[in-house]
Each structure stands twice: as C-alpha cells, then as structure tokens.
Design an enzyme around this catalytic site. Structure first.
Site, mmCIF file in Angstrom:
data_model
loop_
_atom_site.group_PDB
_atom_site.id
_atom_site.type_symbol
_atom_site.label_atom_id
_atom_site.label_comp_id
_atom_site.label_asym_id
_atom_site.label_seq_id
_atom_site.Cartn_x
_atom_site.Cartn_y
_atom_site.Cartn_z
ATOM 1 N N ASP A 153 0.714 -1.286 -0.045
ATOM 2 C CA ASP A 153 -0.116 -0.133 -0.045
ATOM 3 C C ASP A 153 0.747 1.195 0.007
ATOM 4 O O ASP A 153 2.094 1.279 0.184
ATOM 5 C CB ASP A 153 -0.937 -0.039 1.396
ATOM 6 C CG ASP A 153 -1.583 1.218 1.317
ATOM 7 O OD1 ASP A 153 -2.264 1.610 0.236
ATOM 8 O OD2 ASP A 153 -1.806 1.699 2.657
ATOM 9 N N ASP A 155 -0.132 5.471 1.237
ATOM 10 C CA ASP A 155 -0.067 6.014 2.432
ATOM 11 C C ASP A 155 -0.227 5.081 3.765
ATOM 12 O O ASP A 155 -0.818 4.021 3.734
ATOM 13 C CB ASP A 155 -1.332 6.766 2.287
ATOM 14 C CG ASP A 155 -1.309 7.938 1.483
ATOM 15 O OD1 ASP A 155 -1.156 9.129 1.970
ATOM 16 O OD2 ASP A 155 -1.597 7.687 0.290
#
Length: 445
Positions: A153, A155
């Site tokens: 991922d 953020d």
C-alpha cells in the site's frame, strides 16, 4: 441486553479482526494465572524471572497449538469436500491461509523484542498478536526462496498519510535489496491518478533511486510496477520515460474476469455510490464535496485543513457499502462489478475493484513477463503462460488497513499472504525481518 448487544455489534465489530481477538483471548488465560503484579511491592513475591519463563512457556505452547490448528485448516480448505475445520468452527471469519505459520518461532522472536512474557500488568495485546502473525508470515514466505513478489500500500505503509516517499526514506534501501534479489515489487495504491507525473511526485525517492542504483541490473530495474485506483491504472518502471513510468494499456493486463466489467454497469454503480455519498453529506452536515472520476467516486473536505471525524468517515463508508449491497440485489448487472468503499483517513472513496484484484493483476502481469522471458530463452519446456503466474504463497502484501469494513487492504487476504502494519516505521522493521530471513536461506542450487 438485546439492545445493548445490537448497538455493540453495529458499532464495533467492523473495527475488529476476529482471529486476532481470539488468539489474544487464548493468551489472556496464562497471563492471569502466571503474571506476578505483587512483585512490584512485595519483596517476598515470586521471582519475576521465573514468572517470565513460565509465562513464555505457556504462551509458546498455546501458539504452537494454534499453529497446528492452522495446518489442519489448510488441509480442510484444500479438501474437495469443503468440510469446516476446527478453526473455522471457532472463528467463522477465518479466511484462507496460503502457508503454514510458525507461530511458536515468531512468538520467540517478538518476545525477545517486546518482552511480552515479562509484563505483569499488561496482557498480550492486539498489536502483540498482529506482529507475531507478521513475523510468522515472513518466516513462512521466505523459506526455500518462496518470496517472488512483494506488494505494498502507499499511504501509512511506505510513507506518512498524505506525504511522499522521499529519497531519505530508510525504506528505499530495503526495497532495493529485495529487487536485487530478483523479488518483484508492486505498489498497489488507492490513489487513482491517470498520468505518471502524479505517481512520480508521490514515489520520486524510490523511482529516482531505482534509475541510478548500481546494485540493480537493467532487467531488475523493470521489476517495479504501480497499480493505481486499487485495480484500474497500471504503470511500469521505464528508465527512458519522462517520469520513469510508462502507462500499460488496459488490454495488456486485464484479467478475463475484469474484461467482463462493462462501462455502463460501472457507471451505474458509481451513480448509486455518488447518490449515497451526497445523502451522507446532507444528513451528517459534512463540510465536504464530491469528487467523481471515471473509476471512482468519493468525498473530500472542502477545506483541506479540516479533518473529518473518524466516526463520521466510518459512518459514511458503512452507509455507502450497505447501499451498494442492496442495489446489487435489485440490479444483477451492478452485482457483477466488485467495489471497495473505504475510509482513507481524510476522505471516503468508492473504487471499482479492490486490492485483491490489484494484487492479482501484479501476479499475472509479472507472470506473463516471466513466461515471455522463458520463451525467448527457450526454457518454457512445454509450459503455458499460466504456469508462470505468481501464486498466493509466493506473494506478500503489506498494508495498514485490514479491518473487515472500510479498509482497502482487507480483501488482499483472499489472494496472497499479508502483513498488517500500522506505520512506515513498522514497514521498515518488517522489511528488515524479510531481508534477515532471506539471508538465512541457503543459496538455491
């Protein structure tokens, strides 16, 4: 009592991971029996070192038992009769496991770092269990050179929320270390940019380092792709491109299932989601505005300096998710379109597809490239391209959102092994564990 139960269920179960909670509850029993809080003020209290040793033994025994139950669960999930395992009966939400998990060894490792057994007032926590599971997964996926693909991922995983991956990030050398070992990297992010310049702005530290690193061969540099909008926009690293990224035409990477998602059905689903979001803005009096994209719709604060309350964001996610589920029952065409409604920390978005599809695309795309390389070298040996697809047990997805609702990493669990982190700092520690484990693996013959 019934009313209270319904309130507790409605408000809290989507914020829990039932398997971790179950393991935590198992570990609470020896904590109560063997912890010695009186040792703080009672000079004649039981020896604290002895207490810690006994607690360690009992925790390890329990985790070994859970390890065996997972092994049994894997046998059941691979059995054509599809009978439920004991673990499935005890934890109905337990999903597929792609590898065995050496939980006892992982506990010993984490206990040496977190001193779980030495605590007298704080029982083994959710985070303790989460990190033990992460370590166990790292140990399992790196054995026998099993790790072929690592996906991340963006953020809160590679960089702080809303920030960028800067050249000074200590995560970058760890990612380069994986790439020089021929492990492929996929960044599967909710950021739905359609042009490479915006991804370069967020990931420039990593991209620029890959372009100039003397540790990587030209072919290894190409072992990075970015899947944006969960599963909607694919870019691959290219040293000659203006922003070091080339967009990959959708026709080159869509899976057979994804190719059946029609544009009218996608637009219809997004129309329903947009309507639900506007209703939430009205009913919750949100200082937010709707953002509509070709493959997503969401809300963001009208004033970027304003942060919407977490409870409001979660309410919006659950309202939209339930609205879309009901709509799917009424409109079969929309039901064929998977979606992900999630709380991004500052906003709420609904994306077409989810990270299970994004990770699957990474597995297939790199698999096709491996098949093409093998064919060019005359090494296919009669195998078709599908045999080169990277499997779930050879993939590790790292993310921060694994709760059952409103969290966009959750569905990656259905296609690969996963590690649940809570910050870029934890990602760094996890990558150090991965590299350490890889260095212990004997060289391939």
């Amino acid at each position: 009592m019934t009313t209270r139960y319904r309130v507790e269920y409605a408000l809290k179960t989507h914020r829990r991971d039932q398997f971790i909670e179950w393991v935590k509850a198992l570990l609470a029993v020896p904590f109560v029996i063997y912890s010695q809080p009186t040792g703080v003020y009672d000079a004649e209290g039981r020896d604290v070192d002895g207490m810690a040793a006994e607690a360690h033994r009992r925790y390890a025994e329990i985790l070994k038992d859970v390890e065996e139950m997972i092994n049994d669960h894997i046998k059941h999930q691979n059995d054509k009769r599809k009978l439920p395992s004991k673990l499935k009966l005890l934890v109905p939400s337990a999903g597929p496991f792609f590898t065995n998990l050496p939980l006892e060894d992982a506990f010993t490792y984490q206990d040496s770092k977190r001193y779980i057994s030495s605590r007298r007032f704080v029982a083994p926590s959710f985070n303790d269990v989460r990190l033990i599971l992460n370590s166990a997964q790292v140990m399992a996926v790196t054995r026998n050179h099993g790790l072929q693909l690592a996906t991340f991922d963006g953020d809160v995983t590679l960089y702080d929320d809303g920030m960028s991956l800067e050249p000074s990030s200590p995560i970058i050398p760890r990612l380069i270390d994986l790439m020089r070992r021929d492990i492929m990297i996929g960044i599967v992010t909710a950021a739905g940019y359609t042009t490479p310049d915006l991804y370069h702005a967020r990931l420039h530290g990593l991209l620029d380092t890959i372009a100039t690193s003397p540790l990587l061969t030209p072919s290894q540099r190409r072992n990075l792709i970015i899947m944006g909008g969960e599963a909607n926009y694919l870019f691959e690293f290219s040293p000659d491109a203006p922003h070091l990224l080339l967009p990959v035409p959708r026709s080159n990477w869509l899976t057979s299932e994804m190719s059946t998602w029609s544009d009218p059905a996608i637009h219809s689903l997004l129309d329903v989601a947009e309507s639900a979001l506007r209703d939430c803005i009205r009913t919750l009096n949100l200082p937010a505005t709707v953002v509509r994209k070709d493959r997503a719709v969401g809300i963001i604060p009208r004033d970027p300096s304003v942060r919407l309350p977490r409870e409001t964001l979660e309410e919006t996610v659950l309202v939209v998710q339930k609205t879309l589920e009901i709509n799917a029952l009424r409109n079969p065409a929309d039901a064929r379109i998977p979606f992900c409604a999630f709380n991004g920390g500052r906003d709420v978005f609904v994306d077409i597809g989810d990270k299970s599809w994004g990770v699957t695309v990474c597995q297939n795309y790199f698999g096709k490239r491996r098949a093409a390389a093998a064919a060019a070298a005359g090494e296919r040996n009669g195998n078709d391209a599908s045999s080169f697809v990277i499997r779930g047990e050879n993939t590790l997805h790292v993310g921060d959102q694994f709760l059952s609702a409103g969290s966009n990493d959750f569905k990656a669990r259905s296609v690969c092994t996963t590690a649940w982190i809570a910050s870029p700092g934890e990602t760094l520690e996890l990558l150090e564990e991965v590299v350490e484990a890889l260095e212990k693996v004997p060289a391939a013959a």
